[in-house]
Design an enzyme around this catalytic site. Structure first.
Site, PDB file in Angstrom:
ATOM      1  N   LYS A  38      15.163   5.032  -8.907  1.00 35.77           N
ATOM      2  CA  LYS A  38      14.004   4.189  -9.312  1.00 35.77           C
ATOM      3  C   LYS A  38      14.240   3.442 -10.425  1.00 35.77           C
ATOM      4  O   LYS A  38      15.158   4.025 -11.415  1.00 35.77           O
ATOM      5  CB  LYS A  38      13.064   5.226  -9.589  1.00 35.77           C
ATOM      6  CG  LYS A  38      11.684   4.797  -9.871  1.00 35.77           C
ATOM      7  CD  LYS A  38      10.661   5.726 -10.049  1.00 35.77           C
ATOM      8  CE  LYS A  38       9.559   4.963 -10.646  1.00 35.77           C
ATOM      9  NZ  LYS A  38       8.559   6.140 -11.143  1.00 35.77           N
ATOM     10  N   ASN A  49       3.753  -6.963   3.467  1.00 33.77           N
ATOM     11  CA  ASN A  49       2.555  -8.084   3.724  1.00 33.77           C
ATOM     12  C   ASN A  49       1.468  -7.309   4.222  1.00 33.77           C
ATOM     13  O   ASN A  49       1.492  -6.219   4.494  1.00 33.77           O
ATOM     14  CB  ASN A  49       3.126  -9.214   4.331  1.00 33.77           C
ATOM     15  CG  ASN A  49       3.523  -8.820   5.771  1.00 33.77           C
ATOM     16  OD1 ASN A  49       2.933  -8.433   6.342  1.00 33.77           O
ATOM     17  ND2 ASN A  49       4.808  -8.938   5.907  1.00 33.77           N
TER      18      ASN A  49
END
Ligand code: CTP
Length: 408
Positions: free
Chosen positions: A295, A216
């Site tokens: 990934k 955030n």
């Protein structure tokens, strides 16, 4: 509320003894003046070999004092005139020789004379050593520093690193910004002396795979400012920080973490040993239920991957529920209905105090308005409901907390 410069109304004497670090003192003087202080500069003869008095006069906007025999002083007593109204004398750089003089109480030139002549109870003495590492390590210097400390002086630093002589080690003078931070710490009222404070700050980062994650916009600035203000106020401070690029406030113990779980693991075992816990961190409420080892590749996928989320433990609620819980202060960053949400969190997390702010409007910014909400009601910082920079707010919050702790 207009932000008052940190040193407004303060009178200081900046003393320079001989050393190459004198070049940093010009920048330090600039910072002192910018912070609102009225500064008299005093230089030893050796200091004038490294930087000119003209430079320091121009930056302080006052004549530089070089000798106790200066005929400009009507009473011929510059050592008295300079110290009777000064809040502090800061010797930066303080050479090994100058520290030796202080240790012995010698007074054969103006700077050492005024250090001896200052009213010891009212006018603080700070020294910022600057010397070669061998000089710093020498038993004579160790001995002298111990004596100077014993006489009540504050020793700032020194730093460690490359030295002008080409060697590397302890003995560099602190950087100007570090000197200023330490000076403010020495001058600040010690509301929280003897208290221990634990602060969380910044965002957390919840990994999805080795290269991606959920986070955030929390900058960590408010929490870092609170840690600094608590330290200034004399507290022993531990700061558990999520991933942010902010310098550690001086004198604060810092533990870096990444995820909410790591923050929980860093906080919980030590929380009960603290007097106060201030949770400013914007902890992610959820994390991916499964961490992908490799990934996640786009190649060959027709639809976007879906993630299942799982809830993170609430660090603040867990600390507040401890049998010997510290005084817990929560933060509520909201985008609307601040008071209502803050009250709900106060009750839900069983806290004595919640500090609310309108999150998206303040993330990363330097100024803010805080709303303090407790069981009795609410108030704002600044009191007029305007805005103030985060360090000013942090200091006000710390003063408020000190009052609450004293009343508890
Ligand atoms: N907090 C915490 N651990 C969490 C979540 C929040 O310690 N896992 C702390 C924050 O540091 C802050 C306070 O709890 O001091 C409020 O956090 P916030 O996320 O605003 O509240 P939530 O309870 O998560 O409510 P909501 O997300 O619904 O606003």
């Amino acid at each position: 509320m207009t932000d008052r410069p940190d040193l407004a109304g303060r009178r200081l004497v900046l003393g320079l003894s001989g050393g190459i670090a004198c070049y940093k003192s010009a920048e330090f003087l600039r910072l002192l003046v910018k912070a609102g202080a009225e500064v008299d500069v005093v230089m030893t003869e050796a200091a004038t070999q490294f930087i000119t008095p003209t430079t320091m006069q121009a930056l302080s906007n006052r004549p530089v004092q070089l000798s106790q025999w200066d005929a400009r002083e009507p009473n011929a007593m510059p050592h008295i005139n300079l110290t009777r109204h000064a809040d502090a004398v800061i010797v930066a750089p303080a050479s090994a020789d100058f520290i030796a003089k202080l240790a012995q109480g010698r007074a054969d030139e103006l700077l050492s004379l005024l250090c001896l002549a200052r009213p010891i109870e009212r006018c603080k003495l700070l020294v910022a050593p600057a010397m070669n590492r061998e000089m710093w390590a020498h038993p004579a210097t160790r001995r002298n520093l111990q004596a100077v400390r014993g006489d009540g002086a504050f020793v700032l630093g020194p730093g460690n690193g490359d030295q002008a002589c080409g060697e590397t080690g302890d003995g560099r003078m602190l950087e100007p910004a570090e000197l200023l931070e330490d000076l403010l710490g020495v001058l600040a009222p010690k509301h929280l002396a003897g208290r221990t404070v634990l602060v969380t700050a910044g965002p957390t980062f919840e990994s999805i795979d080795p290269v991606r994650g959920i986070t955030n916009h929390s900058s960590g600035k408010m929490g870092f400012a609170i840690a600094r203000a608590a330290r200034e106020a004399g507290a022993d401070v531990t700061l558990v920080a999520g991933p942010v690029h902010l310098p550690t406030p001086r004198g604060v113990r810092r533990v870096d973490v990444t995820s909410a779980q790591q923050m929980y693991d860093a906080v919980l075992p030590q929380a009960a040993a603290h007097d106060v816990f201030i949770a400013t961190a914007a902890v992610a409420d959820w994390r991916p239920a499964k961490l992908s080892e490799h990934k996640i590749k786009k190649e060959g996928k027709k639809v976007a991957p879906q993630f299942e989320l799982t809830e993170n433990a609430d660090i603040l609620a867990a600390v507040a529920a401890l049998p010997d819980a510290p005084y817990c202060v929560g933060f509520a960053a909201e985008s609307e209905n601040l008071l209502e949400h803050a009250r709900a969190k106060l009750v839900r997390k069983k806290l004595p105090l919640i500090v609310g702010n309108l999150g998206p409007a303040t993330f990363g910014r330097d100024d803010n308005t805080l709303m303090l909400v407790d069981a009795k009601g609410h108030s704002t910082l600044p009191a007029d409901g305007g805005t103030a920079d985060k360090l000013t707010l942090a200091r006000a919050l710390v003063a408020e907390l000190a009052q609450r702790l004293a009343a508890a």
